[in-house]
Design a protein around this motif. Structure first.
Motif, PDB file in Angstrom:
ATOM      1  N   VAL A  25       0.837  -1.306  -0.009  1.00  0.00           N
ATOM      2  CA  VAL A  25       0.052  -0.133   0.319  1.00  0.00           C
ATOM      3  C   VAL A  25       0.837   1.165   0.119  1.00  0.00           C
ATOM      4  O   VAL A  25       1.713   1.422   0.729  1.00  0.00           O
ATOM      5  CB  VAL A  25      -0.824  -0.025   1.294  1.00  0.00           C
ATOM      6  CG1 VAL A  25      -1.627   1.366   1.397  1.00  0.00           C
ATOM      7  CG2 VAL A  25      -1.849  -1.064   1.371  1.00  0.00           C
ATOM      8  N   GLY A  42     -11.342  -1.841  -6.412  1.00  0.00           N
ATOM      9  CA  GLY A  42     -10.019  -1.855  -7.169  1.00  0.00           C
ATOM     10  C   GLY A  42      -9.624  -2.969  -7.653  1.00  0.00           C
ATOM     11  O   GLY A  42     -10.328  -4.054  -7.263  1.00  0.00           O
ATOM     12  N   PRO A  43      -8.738  -3.373  -8.644  1.00  0.00           N
ATOM     13  CA  PRO A  43      -8.534  -4.520  -9.133  1.00  0.00           C
ATOM     14  C   PRO A  43      -7.697  -5.443  -8.160  1.00  0.00           C
ATOM     15  O   PRO A  43      -7.100  -4.951  -7.107  1.00  0.00           O
ATOM     16  CB  PRO A  43      -7.420  -4.119 -10.242  1.00  0.00           C
ATOM     17  CG  PRO A  43      -6.966  -2.786  -9.863  1.00  0.00           C
ATOM     18  CD  PRO A  43      -7.894  -2.048  -9.128  1.00  0.00           C
ATOM     19  N   THR A  44      -7.635  -6.799  -8.602  1.00  0.00           N
ATOM     20  CA  THR A  44      -7.122  -7.843  -7.463  1.00  0.00           C
ATOM     21  C   THR A  44      -5.546  -7.494  -7.262  1.00  0.00           C
ATOM     22  O   THR A  44      -4.807  -6.791  -8.387  1.00  0.00           O
ATOM     23  CB  THR A  44      -7.130  -9.189  -8.168  1.00  0.00           C
ATOM     24  OG1 THR A  44      -8.706  -9.484  -8.514  1.00  0.00           O
ATOM     25  CG2 THR A  44      -6.283 -10.118  -7.536  1.00  0.00           C
ATOM     26  N   CYS A  46      -4.214  -4.865  -5.541  1.00  0.00           N
ATOM     27  CA  CYS A  46      -3.948  -3.345  -5.401  1.00  0.00           C
ATOM     28  C   CYS A  46      -3.867  -3.215  -3.889  1.00  0.00           C
ATOM     29  O   CYS A  46      -3.573  -1.874  -3.601  1.00  0.00           O
ATOM     30  CB  CYS A  46      -5.107  -2.500  -6.318  1.00  0.00           C
ATOM     31  SG  CYS A  46      -6.790  -2.391  -5.283  1.00  0.00           S
ATOM     32  N   LYS A  48      -6.349  -3.744  -1.239  1.00  0.00           N
ATOM     33  CA  LYS A  48      -7.473  -3.673  -0.532  1.00  0.00           C
ATOM     34  C   LYS A  48      -7.695  -4.536   0.628  1.00  0.00           C
ATOM     35  O   LYS A  48      -7.850  -3.832   1.810  1.00  0.00           O
ATOM     36  CB  LYS A  48      -8.993  -3.962  -1.506  1.00  0.00           C
ATOM     37  CG  LYS A  48      -9.056  -3.156  -2.871  1.00  0.00           C
ATOM     38  CD  LYS A  48     -10.202  -3.709  -3.531  1.00  0.00           C
ATOM     39  CE  LYS A  48     -10.267  -4.982  -3.997  1.00  0.00           C
ATOM     40  NZ  LYS A  48      -9.324  -5.453  -5.090  1.00  0.00           N
TER      41      LYS A  48
END
Length: 195
Positions: A25, A42-44, A46, A48
């Motif tokens: 992150v 968000g995309p895989t 990223c 989260k």
């Protein structure tokens, strides 16, 4: 006094790997106010899930500032902070050797709430709220995927948290079960927080 539950200023998390350091992150700036319903998309890959783990105190950030209710969190959250947070993940993380009722009761035990809470009533309330009243003595292996997630939601709510963090709790379920549980979770949210 601020109404912020979370305030993140340039929060970063890096992990040391064999071949160097990887930023998971990077420079997250985010403010979440009391009563807000926030969705992070968000995309895989990223970050989260890492962000959720930072917000619930499972992971520790490596740079920046993370404030929880006007207190900077350094090196992990204190128990009184953690008690305000309920978390449900994509994997239900149930203990296979414990009944549904015992799995749900774990946060009460961890936070030492047996003296201040009518435990049996609270467990019954959570079992009814999640539709698991007739399955309280079942073991996780006896439940469907949707029922296991209901148990995870009951466990996340049993200690009466102010904050509920969800990390793709329906991701491993089929489309029909996902839709049903989404509707039920919204109903639970309205019942618990009166929205």
């Amino acid at each position: 006094m601020s109404t912020s539950v979370y305030k993140l200023i340039d929060v970063c998390q890096s992990k040391k790997l064999k071949d160097g350091t990887k930023e998971i992150v990077k420079n997250v700036n985010l403010t979440i106010e009391k009563g807000e319903f926030v969705c992070v998309m968000g995309p895989t890959g990223c970050g989260k899930s890492t962000l959720i783990r930072l917000l619930c105190g499972v992971d520790v950030y490596t740079d920046g500032i993370l404030m929880f209710e006007d207190t900077e969190v350094k090196g992990g959250m204190r128990k009184n902070m953690l008690q305000q947070i309920g978390v449900a993940y994509q994997s239900d993380n149930l203990f296979e050797w414990q009944t549904v009722k015992k799995n749900i009761q774990n946060p009460i035990n961890i936070f030492g709430l047996k003296k201040t809470m009518d435990v049996e009533k609270r467990l019954l309330d959570m079992l009814e709220l999640t539709g698991l009243k007739n399955y309280s003595e079942c073991y996780p292996k006896e439940l469907s995927g949707g029922m296991r997630q209901r148990c995870a939601f009951a466990r996340a709510l049993v200690h009466d948290p102010d904050i509920l963090l969800l990390d793709q709790p329906f991701g491993a379920l089929d489309a029909i079960t996902r839709k049903i549980l989404g509707v039920e979770l919204l109903k639970i949210w309205k019942e618990v927080w009166g929205k």
